[in-house]
Design a protein around this motif. Structure first.
Motif, PDB file in Angstrom:
ATOM      1  N   ALA A 190       2.694   0.272   8.635  1.00 34.29           N
ATOM      2  CA  ALA A 190       1.941   0.084   7.376  1.00 34.29           C
ATOM      3  C   ALA A 190       0.527  -0.456   7.593  1.00 34.29           C
ATOM      4  O   ALA A 190      -0.148  -0.789   6.626  1.00 34.29           O
ATOM      5  CB  ALA A 190       2.702  -0.793   6.387  1.00 34.29           C
ATOM      6  N   ALA A 191       0.076  -0.533   8.844  1.00 32.32           N
ATOM      7  CA  ALA A 191      -1.302  -1.001   9.079  1.00 32.32           C
ATOM      8  C   ALA A 191      -2.304  -0.078   8.391  1.00 32.32           C
ATOM      9  O   ALA A 191      -3.311  -0.535   7.843  1.00 32.32           O
ATOM     10  CB  ALA A 191      -1.581  -1.070  10.582  1.00 32.32           C
ATOM     11  N   CYS A 192      -2.038   1.234   8.401  1.00 31.50           N
ATOM     12  CA  CYS A 192      -2.993   2.187   7.806  1.00 31.50           C
ATOM     13  C   CYS A 192      -2.998   2.087   6.288  1.00 31.50           C
ATOM     14  O   CYS A 192      -4.056   1.915   5.670  1.00 31.50           O
ATOM     15  CB  CYS A 192      -2.666   3.609   8.253  1.00 31.50           C
ATOM     16  N   THR A 193      -1.821   2.176   5.685  1.00 31.46           N
ATOM     17  CA  THR A 193      -1.752   2.174   4.220  1.00 31.46           C
ATOM     18  C   THR A 193      -2.338   0.887   3.650  1.00 31.46           C
ATOM     19  O   THR A 193      -3.096   0.912   2.673  1.00 31.46           O
ATOM     20  CB  THR A 193      -0.284   2.362   3.776  1.00 31.46           C
ATOM     21  N   SER A 194      -2.025  -0.253   4.287  1.00 31.15           N
ATOM     22  CA  SER A 194      -2.514  -1.510   3.728  1.00 31.15           C
ATOM     23  C   SER A 194      -3.984  -1.781   4.082  1.00 31.15           C
ATOM     24  O   SER A 194      -4.546  -2.771   3.649  1.00 31.15           O
ATOM     25  CB  SER A 194      -1.629  -2.678   4.185  1.00 31.15           C
ATOM     26  N   ALA A 195      -4.611  -0.883   4.846  1.00 33.88           N
ATOM     27  CA  ALA A 195      -6.054  -1.017   5.118  1.00 33.88           C
ATOM     28  C   ALA A 195      -6.868  -0.108   4.196  1.00 33.88           C
ATOM     29  O   ALA A 195      -8.090  -0.073   4.280  1.00 33.88           O
ATOM     30  CB  ALA A 195      -6.352  -0.654   6.577  1.00 33.88           C
ATOM     31  N   CYS A 196      -6.174   0.629   3.318  1.00 28.83           N
ATOM     32  CA  CYS A 196      -6.835   1.679   2.530  1.00 28.83           C
ATOM     33  C   CYS A 196      -7.276   1.160   1.157  1.00 28.83           C
ATOM     34  O   CYS A 196      -6.435   0.761   0.341  1.00 28.83           O
ATOM     35  CB  CYS A 196      -5.847   2.844   2.362  1.00 28.83           C
ATOM     36  N   PRO A 197      -8.580   1.180   0.852  1.00 26.47           N
ATOM     37  CA  PRO A 197      -9.045   0.710  -0.457  1.00 26.47           C
ATOM     38  C   PRO A 197      -8.460   1.510  -1.621  1.00 26.47           C
ATOM     39  O   PRO A 197      -8.249   0.969  -2.704  1.00 26.47           O
ATOM     40  CB  PRO A 197     -10.574   0.891  -0.386  1.00 26.47           C
ATOM     41  N   PHE A 239      -0.611   5.403  -5.309  1.00 32.13           N
ATOM     42  CA  PHE A 239      -1.081   6.310  -4.247  1.00 32.13           C
ATOM     43  C   PHE A 239      -0.027   6.352  -3.144  1.00 32.13           C
ATOM     44  O   PHE A 239       0.437   5.314  -2.664  1.00 32.13           O
ATOM     45  CB  PHE A 239      -2.424   5.798  -3.714  1.00 32.13           C
ATOM     46  N   VAL A 240       0.342   7.567  -2.745  1.00 26.76           N
ATOM     47  CA  VAL A 240       1.410   7.712  -1.754  1.00 26.76           C
ATOM     48  C   VAL A 240       1.030   7.047  -0.419  1.00 26.76           C
ATOM     49  O   VAL A 240       1.891   6.554   0.317  1.00 26.76           O
ATOM     50  CB  VAL A 240       1.776   9.212  -1.597  1.00 26.76           C
ATOM     51  N   GLY A 241      -0.268   7.026  -0.100  1.00 19.71           N
ATOM     52  CA  GLY A 241      -0.750   6.281   1.063  1.00 19.71           C
ATOM     53  C   GLY A 241      -0.786   7.091   2.363  1.00 19.71           C
ATOM     54  O   GLY A 241      -0.045   8.066   2.530  1.00 19.71           O
ATOM     55  N   PRO A 242      -1.657   6.672   3.284  1.00 18.54           N
ATOM     56  CA  PRO A 242      -1.846   7.409   4.543  1.00 18.54           C
ATOM     57  C   PRO A 242      -0.567   7.581   5.365  1.00 18.54           C
ATOM     58  O   PRO A 242      -0.327   8.657   5.911  1.00 18.54           O
ATOM     59  CB  PRO A 242      -2.860   6.556   5.315  1.00 18.54           C
ATOM     60  N   GLY A 299      -3.374   5.004  17.499  1.00 17.13           N
ATOM     61  CA  GLY A 299      -4.519   5.901  17.685  1.00 17.13           C
ATOM     62  C   GLY A 299      -4.348   7.267  17.036  1.00 17.13           C
ATOM     63  O   GLY A 299      -4.982   8.247  17.454  1.00 17.13           O
ATOM     64  N   ILE A 300      -3.516   7.355  16.009  1.00 17.14           N
ATOM     65  CA  ILE A 300      -3.326   8.647  15.317  1.00 17.14           C
ATOM     66  C   ILE A 300      -4.597   8.961  14.516  1.00 17.14           C
ATOM     67  O   ILE A 300      -5.165   8.081  13.868  1.00 17.14           O
ATOM     68  CB  ILE A 300      -2.106   8.574  14.367  1.00 17.14           C
ATOM     69  N   LYS A 301      -5.007  10.224  14.550  1.00 18.68           N
ATOM     70  CA  LYS A 301      -6.195  10.637  13.771  1.00 18.68           C
ATOM     71  C   LYS A 301      -5.733  10.864  12.327  1.00 18.68           C
ATOM     72  O   LYS A 301      -5.534  12.005  11.881  1.00 18.68           O
ATOM     73  CB  LYS A 301      -6.804  11.899  14.370  1.00 18.68           C
ATOM     74  N   ILE A 302      -5.576   9.773  11.604  1.00 23.66           N
ATOM     75  CA  ILE A 302      -4.919   9.844  10.295  1.00 23.66           C
ATOM     76  C   ILE A 302      -5.777  10.580   9.266  1.00 23.66           C
ATOM     77  O   ILE A 302      -5.275  11.432   8.527  1.00 23.66           O
ATOM     78  CB  ILE A 302      -4.572   8.425   9.794  1.00 23.66           C
ATOM     79  N   THR A 303      -7.069  10.265   9.229  1.00 23.87           N
ATOM     80  CA  THR A 303      -7.925  10.927   8.235  1.00 23.87           C
ATOM     81  C   THR A 303      -7.913  12.437   8.476  1.00 23.87           C
ATOM     82  O   THR A 303      -7.858  13.232   7.526  1.00 23.87           O
ATOM     83  CB  THR A 303      -9.358  10.376   8.302  1.00 23.87           C
ATOM     84  N   GLN A 304      -7.940  12.834   9.733  1.00 19.64           N
ATOM     85  CA  GLN A 304      -7.890  14.276  10.044  1.00 19.64           C
ATOM     86  C   GLN A 304      -6.578  14.886   9.554  1.00 19.64           C
ATOM     87  O   GLN A 304      -6.560  15.970   8.977  1.00 19.64           O
ATOM     88  CB  GLN A 304      -8.037  14.477  11.550  1.00 19.64           C
TER      89      GLN A 304
END
Ligand code: FES
Length: 232
Positions: free
Chosen positions: A148-155, A163-166, A213-218
């Motif tokens: 959840a590091a990605c989802t909880s870093a998302c404005p 929002f379903v989240g990254p 290191g996943i390219k999540i935005t991509q």
């Protein structure tokens, strides 16, 4: 050396609001933040509450905000941070106690994208085979450990809790682009919802936060591209 570890603490049964507590702890050069947290719990205050399991960056249970950035406490060494270290729970998530947040809404979003292989063909005698290039297509998104590091870093997630989240999109990507799967249409339909991929503003916080290191935005852009292609 001595490190100064500041922890944003909160016990809903005792505290009106979260507050910082600073501990001075002995630290060796190769100590990780998780080692300092254990030292505080064992030597200063046994009530300090945090999650951990594998201690080797695999289970994803000790993601927290460390010196202002989401990271795994077991993966970041104190010598990478300096003598002053601050630790807070993941932002945008309800705090249960100290560094432990309520992960259930996060896992609800994860479950909503059908994060499993769907294939109604009769099973072959051995495994369902695919070519090396077909496997390569979704290799990056298989690395997610659901920390959840990605989802909880998302404005976008902070401002819109539906929002379903990254992380959920990453796990949908893993199956949408799997040549053996037969439910990618259904997943694209789910993610075409206003609370699906369109809430992403390509800020890249998720990519910066990912400990794998996943390219999540991509990956998110690849899923939104697939939705557009499908609509055309
Ligand atoms: S304790 Fe498992 S990832 Fe850190």
């Amino acid at each position: 050396m001595q490190a100064e570890l500041s922890v944003l603490r909160y016990d809903p049964e005792r505290d009106e609001k979260p507050h910082w507590v600073t501990y001075r702890v002995e630290s060796k050069p190769m100590d990780r933040v998780l080692d300092l947290l254990h030292r505080v719990k064992q030597e200063h205050d046994g009530s300090l509450t945090f999650r951990r399991s594998c201690a080797h960056g695999i289970c994803g249970s000790d993601a927290m905000m460390i010196n202002g950035r989401n990271r795994l406490a077991c993966k970041i060494r104190v010598d990478q941070l300096g003598k002053k270290v601050s630790v807070a729970p993941l932002p945008g998530m309800k705090v249960i106690k100290d560094l432990v947040v309520d992960m259930e809404p996060f896992f609800d979003q994860y479950r909503s994208v059908m994060p499993y292989l769907v294939n109604d063909d009769p099973p072959p005698p051995a495994e369902r085979l695919q070519s090396a290039s077909d496997r390569e297509r979704y290799d990056d998104t298989t690395k997610c450990i659901l920390c959840a590091a990605c989802t909880s870093a998302c404005p976008s997630f902070w401002s819109q809790e539906d929002f379903v989240g990254p992380a959920a999109i990453v796990n949908a990507h893993r199956f949408i682009f799997d040549s053996r799967d037969q439910a990618h249409e259904e997943r694209l339909e789910i993610l075409a919802d206003p609370n699906g991929v369109w809430r992403c503003r390509t800020i890249f916080n998720c990519t910066d936060a990912c400990p794998r290191g996943i390219k999540i935005t991509q990956a998110i852009l690849e899923v939104s591209g697939a939705i557009v292609e499908r609509q055309i």
